[in-house]
Design a protein around this motif. Structure first.
Motif, short mmCIF file in Angstrom:
data_model
loop_
_atom_site.label_atom_id
_atom_site.label_comp_id
_atom_site.label_asym_id
_atom_site.label_seq_id
_atom_site.Cartn_x
_atom_site.Cartn_y
_atom_site.Cartn_z
N GLY A 83 -29.93 12.46 11.74
CA GLY A 83 -30.06 12.81 13.15
C GLY A 83 -29.08 12.11 14.06
O GLY A 83 -29.03 12.39 15.26
N GLY A 84 -28.29 11.18 13.50
CA GLY A 84 -27.29 10.50 14.31
C GLY A 84 -27.84 9.51 15.31
O GLY A 84 -27.14 9.09 16.24
N MET A 85 -29.09 9.09 15.16
CA MET A 85 -29.69 8.13 16.08
C MET A 85 -29.24 6.71 15.74
O MET A 85 -28.77 6.45 14.62
CB MET A 85 -31.21 8.26 16.06
N SER A 141 -38.73 17.16 14.10
CA SER A 141 -38.80 17.17 15.56
C SER A 141 -38.43 15.81 16.14
O SER A 141 -37.82 15.72 17.20
CB SER A 141 -40.21 17.57 16.03
N PHE A 142 -38.73 14.75 15.40
CA PHE A 142 -38.37 13.40 15.86
C PHE A 142 -36.86 13.19 15.76
O PHE A 142 -36.23 12.75 16.71
CB PHE A 142 -39.10 12.34 15.03
N GLN A 143 -36.28 13.52 14.61
CA GLN A 143 -34.85 13.27 14.43
C GLN A 143 -33.99 14.15 15.34
O GLN A 143 -32.85 13.82 15.66
CB GLN A 143 -34.43 13.43 12.97
N GLN A 144 -34.56 15.26 15.77
CA GLN A 144 -33.85 16.16 16.68
C GLN A 144 -34.07 15.80 18.15
O GLN A 144 -33.57 16.50 19.04
CB GLN A 144 -34.26 17.60 16.42
N GLY A 145 -34.84 14.74 18.41
CA GLY A 145 -35.07 14.29 19.77
C GLY A 145 -36.04 15.16 20.56
O GLY A 145 -36.03 15.14 21.80
N ARG A 146 -36.91 15.90 19.85
CA ARG A 146 -37.86 16.78 20.55
C ARG A 146 -39.25 16.16 20.70
O ARG A 146 -40.14 16.75 21.29
CB ARG A 146 -37.95 18.12 19.81
#
Length: 483
Positions: free
Chosen positions: A315-317, A291-296
């Protein structure tokens, strides 16, 4: 708990001695017979050969090693390289790969069926359990003869020293942290909290970012599995509480304290007042990380490496948007206590002595070596070629003050794709060890409490904790027999 500094441990192995005997492998030359009677009383000048020292490198040995999972392609490539280099030095050793990962629910069956690898991975919480059940070998002899034992990180290594004996070798460690998605905070106009933050700062940040209608949470505490109890325990520690005490050889549950009530009430505040946690709050470890790596979610609680690595590389962050914080202090000036944990390699007690020695040599083969430094640099370059980042673990197996640590730091500073932690983080992190008895049983019981707190509004925190403590005490702690 003391702050981590560092110094390390490991071993220099030695071959086993075989006593010479006249009927065995080494013949004793006969004394010349000058016609007199043979003296069998040991008073003549006959000299026996000294015992022959047999080198472990001369013996045919097979070991089954701990091997990364199939999807860990980078780690598998590194392990394959290590295997090749090890077998170049020890051509007498046959290596069998085994990607079984330690599980509390499987280790007993593995040992009973003699299917466990010659060495396997485990966690800091498991030392007491594995020693008590006889599922781990005493490697003190190997350890004491290892030339690098005094360069190991003592804070990590001592977790697997039980009653003065060494039972495992640390790989790396962590102090549980909170990782923050700065980009998500910026999008909601929420300022970054100070690194020296408090529960109020965490609450206000989480509430400010949360957007339930859009499926965005301010923080995603783990809500299922033993990890739910593990996440919550950090807040118990920050409030000044403990899991258990050891009194007169008996383990007593003490987490149903005033500190426990404060920690549970804070969880409920995030859930019911701030509406800051995910609506679908039943997240396990991987769910929360995803959920963090997906920005949720704007925040997640775990070892920093375990969050940052997938966030950046899957996640591309961007590194500037992913910031590792210590756990928040309950109030200004308080301790930023986070659970001190780590990853260890331990040796199977059912293995032969030769297999155990080779396993120890394999485990420590790359420790403090130029080959290991080269491997680090090669990995950094490989990540760079793929457009990815290299994320160091906050706590390494070696002491931070060692010469080796300085060499590693020099490599990191050469590359722009190595993640850099905020220097303030290390001055604030405060590690506190997990319970040494019934740890997973306690976590499971507290996971039920966390789930009830998230699903039912208005529950009585003291009663919940009293009921959980009573259950853990009667079903687990009272059955612990200490030697």
């Amino acid at each position: 708990m003391r702050k981590f500094s560092a110094l390390l441990i490991c071993l220099m192995l030695f071959g086993s001695l075989l006593a010479a005997c006249s009927g065995g492998g080494t013949a004793t030359p006969e004394a010349p017979n000058n016609g007199g009677t043979t003296n069998t009383g040991g008073t003549d000048n006959k000299q026996e050969d000294p015992p022959v020292k047999e080198d472990i490198a001369d013996k045919k040995v097979t070991i089954k090693i701990h091997y990364p999972l199939p999807d860990d392609t980078t780690l598998r490539a590194q392990e394959d390289d290590k295997i090749a280099r090890f077998q170049e030095k020890y051509p007498n050793v046959t290596i069998v790969k085994d990607d079984w990962q330690y599980s509390v629910n499987e280790i007993g069956v593995k040992m009973a069926s003699n299917e466990a690898p010659t060495f396997y991975n485990t966690w800091a919480t498991e030392a007491q359990l594995l020693v008590e059940r006889g599922w781990v070998a005493d490697i003190t002899e190997f350890w004491n003869n290892w030339e690098y034992k005094d360069d190991m990180n003592p804070v990590l290594q001592e977790q697997f020293i039980v009653n003065g004996k060494v039972y495992g070798v640390t790989q790396n460690g962590y102090i549980t942290s909170t990782v923050v998605n700065k980009k998500l905070l910026d999008s909601k106009g929420v300022a970054l909290p100070p690194m020296d933050w408090t529960w109020d700062d965490m609450y206000n940040t989480a509430k400010g970012v949360a957007d339930p209608k859009a499926g965005i949470a301010g923080i995603a505490p783990m809500g299922k599995g033993n990890e739910a109890g593990w996440n919550w325990t950090n807040f118990l520690f920050e409030a000044g509480g403990d899991i258990e005490v050891n009194e007169d050889g008996k383990v007593k549950a003490v987490f149903n304290s005033e500190a426990g009530v404060k920690a549970l009430d804070f969880y409920k505040k995030l859930r019911w007042e701030g509406e800051a946690i995910p609506q679908d709050w039943a997240l396990g470890w991987s769910d929360a990380i995803n959920s963090f790596q997906q920005g949720r979610t704007a925040m997640v609680i775990a070892g920093a490496f375990d969050v940052i690595q997938p966030a950046l590389n899957e996640g591309g962050m961007k590194p500037e948007d992913v910031i590792a914080y210590p756990m928040p202090a309950m109030e200004k000036g308080g301790k930023h206590h986070g659970i001190l944990g780590g990853n260890y390699l331990v040796i199977n007690p059912n293995a032969t002595k030769d297999e155990q020695e080779i396993a120890f040599r394999y485990i420590t083969f790359d420790y403090f070596t130029d080959d290991a430094l080269k491997s680090v640099e090669d990995t950094i370059n490989a990540r760079k070629a793929e457009g990815k980042y290299y994320i160091p673990t906050p706590l390494e197996y070696f002491s931070g003050e060692s010469d080796y640590a300085a060499k590693v730091k020099a490599i990191y500073e050469k590359y722009d794709n190595v993640y850099v932690y905020d220097p303030q983080l290390f001055s604030l992190l405060e590690g506190k060890t997990e319970a040494q008895f019934g740890t997973q049983d306690y976590y499971a019981a507290m996971s039920n409490v966390v789930q009830e707190s998230f699903s039912k509004k208005g529950t009585d925190s003291k009663k919940q904790l009293d009921d959980a403590a009573k259950y853990v005490q009667e079903n687990f702690f009272d059955k612990i027999v200490q030697e």
